[in-house]
Design an enzyme around this catalytic site. Sequence first.
Site, short mmCIF file in Angstrom:
data_model
loop_
_atom_site.label_atom_id
_atom_site.label_comp_id
_atom_site.label_asym_id
_atom_site.label_seq_id
_atom_site.Cartn_x
_atom_site.Cartn_y
_atom_site.Cartn_z
NE ARG A 1 10.74 -21.60 21.77
CZ ARG A 1 11.69 -22.53 21.90
NH1 ARG A 1 11.50 -23.56 22.70
NH2 ARG A 1 12.83 -22.40 21.26
CB SER B 1 12.55 -19.17 16.81
OG SER B 1 13.73 -19.87 17.03
CD GLU C 1 9.29 -18.75 19.49
OE1 GLU C 1 8.87 -18.44 20.61
OE2 GLU C 1 10.40 -19.26 19.28
N1 EPU Z 1 17.94 -25.69 9.57
C1 EPU Z 1 18.09 -25.45 8.22
N2 EPU Z 1 18.16 -24.15 7.81
C2 EPU Z 1 18.11 -23.11 8.66
C3 EPU Z 1 17.93 -23.36 10.04
C4 EPU Z 1 17.85 -24.66 10.47
O1 EPU Z 1 18.16 -26.36 7.42
O2 EPU Z 1 18.21 -21.97 8.21
C5 EPU Z 1 17.92 -27.09 10.03
C6 EPU Z 1 19.27 -27.45 10.65
O3 EPU Z 1 20.11 -27.97 9.72
C7 EPU Z 1 18.88 -28.49 11.68
C8 EPU Z 1 17.48 -28.10 12.09
O4 EPU Z 1 16.98 -27.21 11.09
O5 EPU Z 1 18.82 -29.76 11.09
C9 EPU Z 1 17.41 -27.48 13.46
O6 EPU Z 1 18.10 -26.25 13.49
P1 EPU Z 1 18.65 -25.60 14.83
O7 EPU Z 1 19.40 -26.60 15.59
O8 EPU Z 1 19.30 -24.32 14.50
O9 EPU Z 1 17.35 -25.35 15.73
P2 EPU Z 1 15.91 -24.83 15.36
O10 EPU Z 1 14.97 -25.98 15.49
O11 EPU Z 1 15.91 -24.09 14.09
C10 EPU Z 1 15.31 -24.35 17.86
C11 EPU Z 1 14.73 -23.24 18.68
C12 EPU Z 1 15.76 -22.17 18.99
C13 EPU Z 1 16.90 -22.82 19.73
C14 EPU Z 1 17.48 -23.96 18.84
C15 EPU Z 1 18.58 -24.71 19.54
C16 EPU Z 1 12.37 -23.17 18.09
C17 EPU Z 1 11.26 -22.41 17.44
N3 EPU Z 1 13.59 -22.65 18.01
O12 EPU Z 1 15.64 -23.81 16.60
O13 EPU Z 1 15.14 -21.23 19.86
O14 EPU Z 1 17.93 -21.89 20.03
O15 EPU Z 1 16.42 -24.90 18.53
O16 EPU Z 1 18.03 -25.54 20.50
O17 EPU Z 1 12.11 -24.22 18.67
C18 EPU Z 1 14.04 -19.13 19.99
O18 EPU Z 1 13.08 -19.74 20.47
O19 EPU Z 1 14.01 -17.89 19.80
C19 EPU Z 1 15.22 -19.87 19.58
C20 EPU Z 1 16.25 -19.28 19.01
#
Ligand code: EPU
Length: 337
Positions: free
Chosen positions: A163, A237, A333
Amino acid sequence: MKTNVNLQPYNSFGFNTVAKYFVEINDIQELEVLITTDVFKQEKHLVLSGGNNVLFQNDVFDGLVIFINTKGIEILTEDENEIIVRAQAGEDWPDFVKFTVCKGWHGLENLAHIPGKVGAAPVQNIGAYGIELKDSFLQCEAFELETGKTKVFGKEGCRFGYRESIFKNELKGQFIITSVDFLLKKNAPLHLDYGNIKAYLEQNGIEKPTLLQLHDAICAIRDAKLPDVKQIGSAGSFFKNPVIEKAQFEALQKEFPNIPHYDEPNGKVKVPAGWLIEQAGWKGWRNEHVGVYDKQALVLVHYGGGNGHDIVELARKIQDSVEAKFGIRISPEVNFV
Ligand code: EPU
């Protein structure tokens, strides 16, 4: 050039910030004229494309907003394996991704359905489902506001990180990305490793997805987790996933054995901020105007009638409570203006 323009349609949080001056750029040559004007020389300026990653903290933006709305997609070179395609900065990102997928070009499919414009995509090296923009990025052209000259930035020159890019750091506010060139493949393995994708495909009885089926699966997965910015204000995010030292992670894992994590190449460990925020009790929290999205705790939302202060205040409370529970200070971010 217009004066006193409400930026509500130009920021995905939907805040009613008013810009003192506002100009829409439909042709790059208009930038050459703009930088000679008194308003440009005297006022601070902000470049806005989709407005999907910006938080207006105040009710007034006391300066000039430059809204980039240039359009155009062209094929630069093509052979039997690869294709180089150029998109102008104001092209809609999800439409552009869909266009490449429908042509059968591989590379951007996992970045489907991310709201925003092409020109903003390299600024924060957008990423999702195991892929980052930099993986298909070849180069971009950028207009230097100080000199009016156009400069080409290759992948190295953009200093992409998680990012991050040079445009968000050292060169912040100095260049406007005017077009981006992508190197796409006519044949390539699909990236299905990200947990949700395989589960979704399995549930829908798709064994060997086509490029378009993968694209559509990602759209559906995102729709299930993330708010539609046309209905609920948000900037995707809000926080980055923190990267911590292995020793700190191991200590945390003793206390919280279920903590999700991803090993980073440098021996560090990335922890999902959404998990930390949920564990700190914030998921689904809301007041009259703002809240934490109930399906993804990493997303702060604006239900209407609020302003940037409400989000800043909520973000700070979340940061403090996550830090108190886990000893990790999560950082935004989203760009604060
Ligand atoms: N999780 C939770 N609770 C929540 C959300 C997530 O426990 O409310 C846990 C999930 O269970 C999982 C882990 O966190 O084990 C990862 O969650 P998720 O796959 O939803 O991805 P993220 O790391 O929360 C990132 C990106 C998103 C992108 C997704 C999918 C960042 C800051 N965000 O989110 O990007 O869509 O991965 O690849 O890296 C964005 O940048 O605006 C965005 C939406």
